[in-house]
Write a protein that holds these residues in place. Structure first.
Motif, mmCIF file in Angstrom:
data_model
loop_
_atom_site.group_PDB
_atom_site.id
_atom_site.type_symbol
_atom_site.label_atom_id
_atom_site.label_comp_id
_atom_site.label_asym_id
_atom_site.label_seq_id
_atom_site.Cartn_x
_atom_site.Cartn_y
_atom_site.Cartn_z
ATOM 1 N N LEU A 291 0.824 -1.203 0.000
ATOM 2 C CA LEU A 291 0.000 0.000 0.000
ATOM 3 C C LEU A 291 0.864 1.261 0.000
ATOM 4 O O LEU A 291 0.516 2.256 -0.640
ATOM 5 C CB LEU A 291 -0.962 -0.016 1.192
ATOM 6 N N ILE A 292 2.001 1.226 0.694
ATOM 7 C CA ILE A 292 2.949 2.347 0.656
ATOM 8 C C ILE A 292 3.438 2.526 -0.785
ATOM 9 O O ILE A 292 3.475 3.633 -1.312
ATOM 10 C CB ILE A 292 4.140 2.111 1.597
ATOM 11 N N ALA A 293 3.805 1.412 -1.417
ATOM 12 C CA ALA A 293 4.292 1.454 -2.802
ATOM 13 C C ALA A 293 3.210 1.956 -3.755
ATOM 14 O O ALA A 293 3.526 2.568 -4.785
ATOM 15 C CB ALA A 293 4.776 0.073 -3.230
ATOM 16 N N ASP A 294 1.956 1.714 -3.422
ATOM 17 C CA ASP A 294 0.832 2.206 -4.231
ATOM 18 C C ASP A 294 0.545 3.687 -3.981
ATOM 19 O O ASP A 294 -0.373 4.250 -4.577
ATOM 20 C CB ASP A 294 -0.433 1.394 -3.941
ATOM 21 N N GLY A 295 1.303 4.306 -3.070
ATOM 22 C CA GLY A 295 1.159 5.734 -2.805
ATOM 23 C C GLY A 295 0.112 6.092 -1.769
ATOM 24 O O GLY A 295 -0.298 7.247 -1.666
ATOM 25 N N LYS A 296 -0.334 5.123 -0.983
ATOM 26 C CA LYS A 296 -1.362 5.379 0.027
ATOM 27 C C LYS A 296 -0.774 6.088 1.245
ATOM 28 O O LYS A 296 0.362 5.837 1.640
ATOM 29 C CB LYS A 296 -2.005 4.071 0.491
ATOM 30 N N THR A 297 -1.574 6.953 1.842
ATOM 31 C CA THR A 297 -1.182 7.602 3.098
ATOM 32 C C THR A 297 -1.416 6.629 4.244
ATOM 33 O O THR A 297 -2.094 5.604 4.077
ATOM 34 C CB THR A 297 -2.024 8.869 3.354
ATOM 35 N N THR A 298 -0.901 6.965 5.400
ATOM 36 C CA THR A 298 -1.099 6.107 6.565
ATOM 37 C C THR A 298 -2.586 5.970 6.878
ATOM 38 O O THR A 298 -3.066 4.881 7.191
ATOM 39 C CB THR A 298 -0.337 6.660 7.781
ATOM 40 N N ARG A 299 -3.311 7.039 6.763
ATOM 41 C CA ARG A 299 -4.762 7.008 7.024
ATOM 42 C C ARG A 299 -5.460 6.080 6.027
ATOM 43 O O ARG A 299 -6.313 5.266 6.397
ATOM 44 C CB ARG A 299 -5.343 8.415 6.942
ATOM 45 N N ILE B 148 -4.067 3.616 4.408
ATOM 46 C CA ILE B 148 -3.628 2.255 4.720
ATOM 47 C C ILE B 148 -4.500 1.677 5.831
ATOM 48 O O ILE B 148 -4.975 0.548 5.744
ATOM 49 C CB ILE B 148 -2.136 2.229 5.109
ATOM 50 N N GLY B 149 -4.733 2.465 6.859
ATOM 51 C CA GLY B 149 -5.578 2.023 7.966
ATOM 52 C C GLY B 149 -6.976 1.657 7.495
ATOM 53 O O GLY B 149 -7.508 0.597 7.843
ATOM 54 N N LYS B 150 -7.575 2.523 6.691
ATOM 55 C CA LYS B 150 -8.927 2.248 6.191
ATOM 56 C C LYS B 150 -8.943 1.004 5.314
ATOM 57 O O LYS B 150 -9.833 0.158 5.434
ATOM 58 C CB LYS B 150 -9.456 3.453 5.405
ATOM 59 N N SER B 151 -7.982 0.892 4.433
ATOM 60 C CA SER B 151 -7.919 -0.239 3.511
ATOM 61 C C SER B 151 -7.752 -1.573 4.239
ATOM 62 O O SER B 151 -8.330 -2.583 3.844
ATOM 63 C CB SER B 151 -6.749 -0.036 2.544
ATOM 64 N N MET B 152 -6.973 -1.563 5.317
ATOM 65 C CA MET B 152 -6.698 -2.788 6.062
ATOM 66 C C MET B 152 -7.684 -3.014 7.208
ATOM 67 O O MET B 152 -7.642 -4.049 7.869
ATOM 68 C CB MET B 152 -5.262 -2.758 6.606
ATOM 69 N N GLY B 153 -8.551 -2.036 7.461
ATOM 70 C CA GLY B 153 -9.521 -2.162 8.545
ATOM 71 C C GLY B 153 -8.884 -2.070 9.925
ATOM 72 O O GLY B 153 -9.305 -2.762 10.851
ATOM 73 N N ILE B 154 -7.856 -1.219 10.039
ATOM 74 C CA ILE B 154 -7.140 -1.054 11.307
ATOM 75 C C ILE B 154 -7.117 0.421 11.687
ATOM 76 O O ILE B 154 -7.400 1.283 10.857
ATOM 77 C CB ILE B 154 -5.693 -1.599 11.212
ATOM 78 N N SER B 155 -6.763 0.703 12.917
ATOM 79 C CA SER B 155 -6.709 2.092 13.366
ATOM 80 C C SER B 155 -5.497 2.802 12.758
ATOM 81 O O SER B 155 -4.543 2.164 12.289
ATOM 82 C CB SER B 155 -6.604 2.144 14.894
ATOM 83 N N LEU B 156 -5.548 4.117 12.784
ATOM 84 C CA LEU B 156 -4.440 4.927 12.296
ATOM 85 C C LEU B 156 -3.159 4.585 13.061
ATOM 86 O O LEU B 156 -2.097 4.429 12.468
ATOM 87 C CB LEU B 156 -4.774 6.416 12.448
ATOM 88 N N ARG B 157 -3.280 4.436 14.349
ATOM 89 C CA ARG B 157 -2.103 4.131 15.177
ATOM 90 C C ARG B 157 -1.475 2.778 14.796
ATOM 91 O O ARG B 157 -0.256 2.647 14.736
ATOM 92 C CB ARG B 157 -2.484 4.152 16.648
ATOM 93 N N THR B 158 -2.313 1.776 14.538
ATOM 94 C CA THR B 158 -1.799 0.470 14.124
ATOM 95 C C THR B 158 -1.131 0.582 12.763
ATOM 96 O O THR B 158 -0.069 -0.005 12.536
ATOM 97 C CB THR B 158 -2.930 -0.570 14.101
ATOM 98 N N ALA B 159 -1.717 1.355 11.857
ATOM 99 C CA ALA B 159 -1.114 1.571 10.536
ATOM 100 C C ALA B 159 0.255 2.244 10.689
ATOM 101 O O ALA B 159 1.212 1.883 9.999
ATOM 102 C CB ALA B 159 -2.037 2.406 9.660
ATOM 103 N N GLU B 160 0.354 3.206 11.589
ATOM 104 C CA GLU B 160 1.637 3.865 11.848
ATOM 105 C C GLU B 160 2.667 2.865 12.365
ATOM 106 O O GLU B 160 3.834 2.897 11.972
ATOM 107 C CB GLU B 160 1.461 4.995 12.860
ATOM 108 N N THR B 161 2.229 1.963 13.232
ATOM 109 C CA THR B 161 3.125 0.943 13.778
ATOM 110 C C THR B 161 3.622 0.028 12.678
ATOM 111 O O THR B 161 4.815 -0.282 12.608
ATOM 112 C CB THR B 161 2.414 0.123 14.881
ATOM 113 N N TYR B 162 2.735 -0.416 11.789
ATOM 114 C CA TYR B 162 3.143 -1.273 10.680
ATOM 115 C C TYR B 162 4.149 -0.555 9.783
ATOM 116 O O TYR B 162 5.147 -1.132 9.359
ATOM 117 C CB TYR B 162 1.950 -1.731 9.852
ATOM 118 N N ARG B 163 3.881 0.710 9.479
ATOM 119 C CA ARG B 163 4.813 1.488 8.639
ATOM 120 C C ARG B 163 6.182 1.559 9.307
ATOM 121 O O ARG B 163 7.211 1.387 8.650
ATOM 122 C CB ARG B 163 4.296 2.900 8.418
ATOM 123 N N ARG B 164 6.179 1.822 10.597
ATOM 124 C CA ARG B 164 7.437 1.928 11.341
ATOM 125 C C ARG B 164 8.193 0.604 11.322
ATOM 126 O O ARG B 164 9.399 0.563 11.097
ATOM 127 C CB ARG B 164 7.136 2.365 12.781
#
Length: 83
Positions: free
Chosen positions: A28-36, A38-54
């Motif tokens: 999703l990062i490679a597809d140009g998605k923002t963290t927000r 990514i969270g919506k697409s994966m059905g997870i919270s913004l904070r969890t998406a930030e953790t995955y990115r990190r």
């Protein structure tokens, strides 16, 4: 002086393989998605998406989005096409 929480996580995770969810995040990062997005697409919270990115950045040793995109293309996209 002690390590920060991020430094402890980085030390523990560096060089480990990506999990399925981290690979999904990387795509999703490679597809140009923002963290927000990514969270919506994966059905997870913004904070969890930030953790995955990190975690993706730490495990790959790559912090820049352009380089993460290149990493995805070189290491994962080709494998998906073969399957």
């Amino acid at each position: 002086m002690g390590y920060t929480r991020y430094q402890r996580m980085a030390k523990k995770l560096r060089g480990k393989p990506l999990t399925k969810r981290e690979k999904e995040t990387l795509k999703l990062i490679a597809d140009g998605k923002t963290t927000r997005e990514i969270g919506k697409s994966m059905g997870i919270s913004l904070r969890t998406a930030e953790t995955y990115r990190r975690r993706v950045a730490v495990k790959t040793g790559i912090g820049r989005i352009a380089l993460l995109t290149r990493y995805w293309i070189e290491n994962h996209e080709r494998r998906e096409r073969k399957d």
